[in-house]
Design a protein around this motif. Structure first.
Motif, PDB file in Angstrom:
ATOM      1  N   HIS A 256     -20.626  46.669 -42.066  1.00  0.00           N
ATOM      2  CA  HIS A 256     -19.699  47.749 -42.383  1.00  0.00           C
ATOM      3  C   HIS A 256     -19.386  47.841 -43.876  1.00  0.00           C
ATOM      4  O   HIS A 256     -18.514  48.622 -44.269  1.00  0.00           O
ATOM      5  CB  HIS A 256     -18.408  47.572 -41.588  1.00  0.00           C
ATOM      6  CG  HIS A 256     -18.635  47.457 -40.112  1.00  0.00           C
ATOM      7  ND1 HIS A 256     -19.062  48.510 -39.340  1.00  0.00           N
ATOM      8  CD2 HIS A 256     -18.540  46.375 -39.275  1.00  0.00           C
ATOM      9  CE1 HIS A 256     -19.206  48.112 -38.088  1.00  0.00           C
ATOM     10  NE2 HIS A 256     -18.900  46.821 -38.021  1.00  0.00           N
ATOM     11  N   ALA A 257     -20.096  47.062 -44.674  1.00  0.00           N
ATOM     12  CA  ALA A 257     -19.902  47.113 -46.127  1.00  0.00           C
ATOM     13  C   ALA A 257     -20.845  48.155 -46.729  1.00  0.00           C
ATOM     14  O   ALA A 257     -21.723  48.700 -46.055  1.00  0.00           O
ATOM     15  CB  ALA A 257     -20.154  45.737 -46.731  1.00  0.00           C
ATOM     16  N   GLY A 258     -20.683  48.407 -48.006  1.00  0.00           N
ATOM     17  CA  GLY A 258     -21.562  49.344 -48.684  1.00  0.00           C
ATOM     18  C   GLY A 258     -22.942  48.761 -48.913  1.00  0.00           C
ATOM     19  O   GLY A 258     -23.181  47.559 -48.717  1.00  0.00           O
ATOM     20  N   GLN A 259     -23.871  49.619 -49.364  1.00  0.00           N
ATOM     21  CA  GLN A 259     -25.242  49.175 -49.575  1.00  0.00           C
ATOM     22  C   GLN A 259     -25.336  48.099 -50.639  1.00  0.00           C
ATOM     23  O   GLN A 259     -26.165  47.187 -50.534  1.00  0.00           O
ATOM     24  CB  GLN A 259     -26.119  50.371 -49.946  1.00  0.00           C
ATOM     25  CG  GLN A 259     -26.380  51.315 -48.782  1.00  0.00           C
ATOM     26  CD  GLN A 259     -27.409  52.367 -49.131  1.00  0.00           C
ATOM     27  OE1 GLN A 259     -27.762  52.560 -50.303  1.00  0.00           O
ATOM     28  NE2 GLN A 259     -27.905  53.066 -48.106  1.00  0.00           N
ATOM     29  N   ALA A 260     -24.504  48.155 -51.650  1.00  0.00           N
ATOM     30  CA  ALA A 260     -24.554  47.153 -52.712  1.00  0.00           C
ATOM     31  C   ALA A 260     -24.198  45.770 -52.160  1.00  0.00           C
ATOM     32  O   ALA A 260     -24.866  44.764 -52.453  1.00  0.00           O
ATOM     33  CB  ALA A 260     -23.608  47.535 -53.849  1.00  0.00           C
TER      34      ALA A 260
END
Length: 401
Positions: A256-260
């Motif tokens: 659920h985190a960003g792509q980075a």
């Protein structure tokens, strides 16, 4: 029986370096007539069928690539305890075999000790699980058609003769659970040979082959199936468990985190895997762990429930052909550790000769084990008691083995 020393018959290091997993090898006359007689015969087949409840599909008949329905060669029997089992009907069995069916009995190495010894020799040499199946046929009808196996095989012709046509592989190293099926085999075989008593034939997995008893004689052969436990996929499965020591492999994925953040996590994961793969001893540790986990052919040691008696004539053997003995140091003390059947037993370093003698397949007298270790029979019995408790060894009262 004495050890067959099957490694020597196949070519020892030359076989490992040039043939194993690469090419077929046919060794005419690998076993002598006397060795074949001690290993197996149709008399033993008759005894096994008569004395064991071999439920289909462990005992089965095959013809033209299909399994025959059990009711065509067995009779349902209801016991006094209301259980039902399929008893082989000899007359129907004979008729089906005369009509072209082939007889198969799986895991014959668990039913006849000389074949179990052969399997244990192979396991100790190749460091892989081995299952031996029996195949018998009387006609030129093919039992299984042209096919390939998902494991390497070593075939030993025991009686009669059989024609083998080898077509080679069409998919390199296929597996039971794979992502694709091999392409059909070519029309023409790359080799054609007739197996006669004492001949041995090795085939890597994936090699298409067709087998017929077309030599105007019956045929009895054993197929040692060598399971492929040591693949890159298996290594990574094992390594994944080893890496659980690192928090990186225990935390939840950043789904659920960003792509980075996801890229950063994957980079860290890849770095730790790469570091683990750089360990020059990784494959040795992996192989040792797989050998130690092999349960072998477990056998009780009745009537000895708790303690093995100090009887010099008592016979002892390991239950797994893949046990290992290594020197270790624990709390500053030099010990020898034997591992197998998912267990391990430590002893004083002086016990190493006893362990190494046991690593030679087959039965050993307790008195001989005590002598090679230079200890009293009572001390050897105490050590064997530990091995029996760990399911790594079994004993019996003596007599010929």
């Amino acid at each position: 029986m004495t050890r067959l020393r099957i490694a020597e018959r196949l070519g020892q290091d030359d076989f490992l370096g040039q043939t194993l997993h690469r090419d077929y090898r046919h060794v005419p006359g690998a076993l002598s007539r006397a060795e074949l007689g001690a290993l197996f015969s149709f008399d033993v087949v008759n005894d096994i069928v008569a004395q064991h409840r071999l439920q289909p599909p462990r005992l089965r008949l095959a013809r033209d690539g299909d399994m025959l329905p059990p009711h065509r060669y067995t009779t349902a029997v209801t016991t006094r305890r209301s259980t039902v089992w399929q008893r082989v009907h000899p007359a129907e069995l004979h008729q089906r075999l005369a009509e072209g069916a082939s007889l198969v009995i799986d895991q014959i190495d668990h039913l006849h000790e000389p074949i179990g010894d052969l399997a244990a020799e192979l396991e100790g040499w190749l460091r892989a699980p081995v299952q031996v199946n029996l195949y018998a046929s009387w006609t030129a009808t093919e039992g299984f058609g042209t096919h390939w196996d998902d494991h390497d095989v070593l075939v030993v012709q025991v009686e009669g003769a059989k024609r083998w046509r080898l077509f080679g592989p069409t998919r390199h190293m296929p597996l039971h659970r794979d992502v694709a099926d091999p392409e059909p085999p070519p029309d023409d075989p790359v080799a054609e040979l007739v197996m006669r008593p004492g001949d041995a034939l090795y085939l890597p997995r994936g090699w298409w082959h067709a087998v017929t008893a077309d030599q105007d004689t019956h045929s009895l052969h054993l197929t040692c199936g060598i399971t492929p436990p040591h693949t890159g996929s298996r290594l990574l499965d094992w390594l994944a468990d080893e890496l659980l020591a690192s928090e990186t492999f225990r935390v939840d994925l950043p789904l659920h985190a960003g792509q980075a953040a996801q890229a950063q996590f994957l980079a860290l994961l890849g770095k730790e895997v790469a570091t683990a793969l750089e360990d020059p001893h990784l494959l040795d540790r992996y192989a040792a762990a797989q050998d130690a986990a092999d349960v072998g052919r477990l056998r009780p040691s009745l009537p000895h429930l708790a303690t093995v008696p100090a009887d010099a004539g008592l016979r002892v053997r390991l239950t797994t052909g893949r046990a290992r003995a290594t020197a270790v140091t624990v709390d500053g003390e030099d010990l020898v550790r034997i591992q197998g059947a998912g267990q391990e037993v430590d002893a004083a370093a002086a016990a190493a000769p006893l362990f190494h003698r046991l690593l030679q397949a087959g039965w050993h007298q307790l008195g001989d084990l005590a002598e090679v270790a230079g200890v009293p029979v009572s001390d050897a019995a105490a050590l064997v008691t530990e091995l029996v408790a760990a399911q790594m060894a079994t004993v019996h009262a003596g007599g010929d083995s």
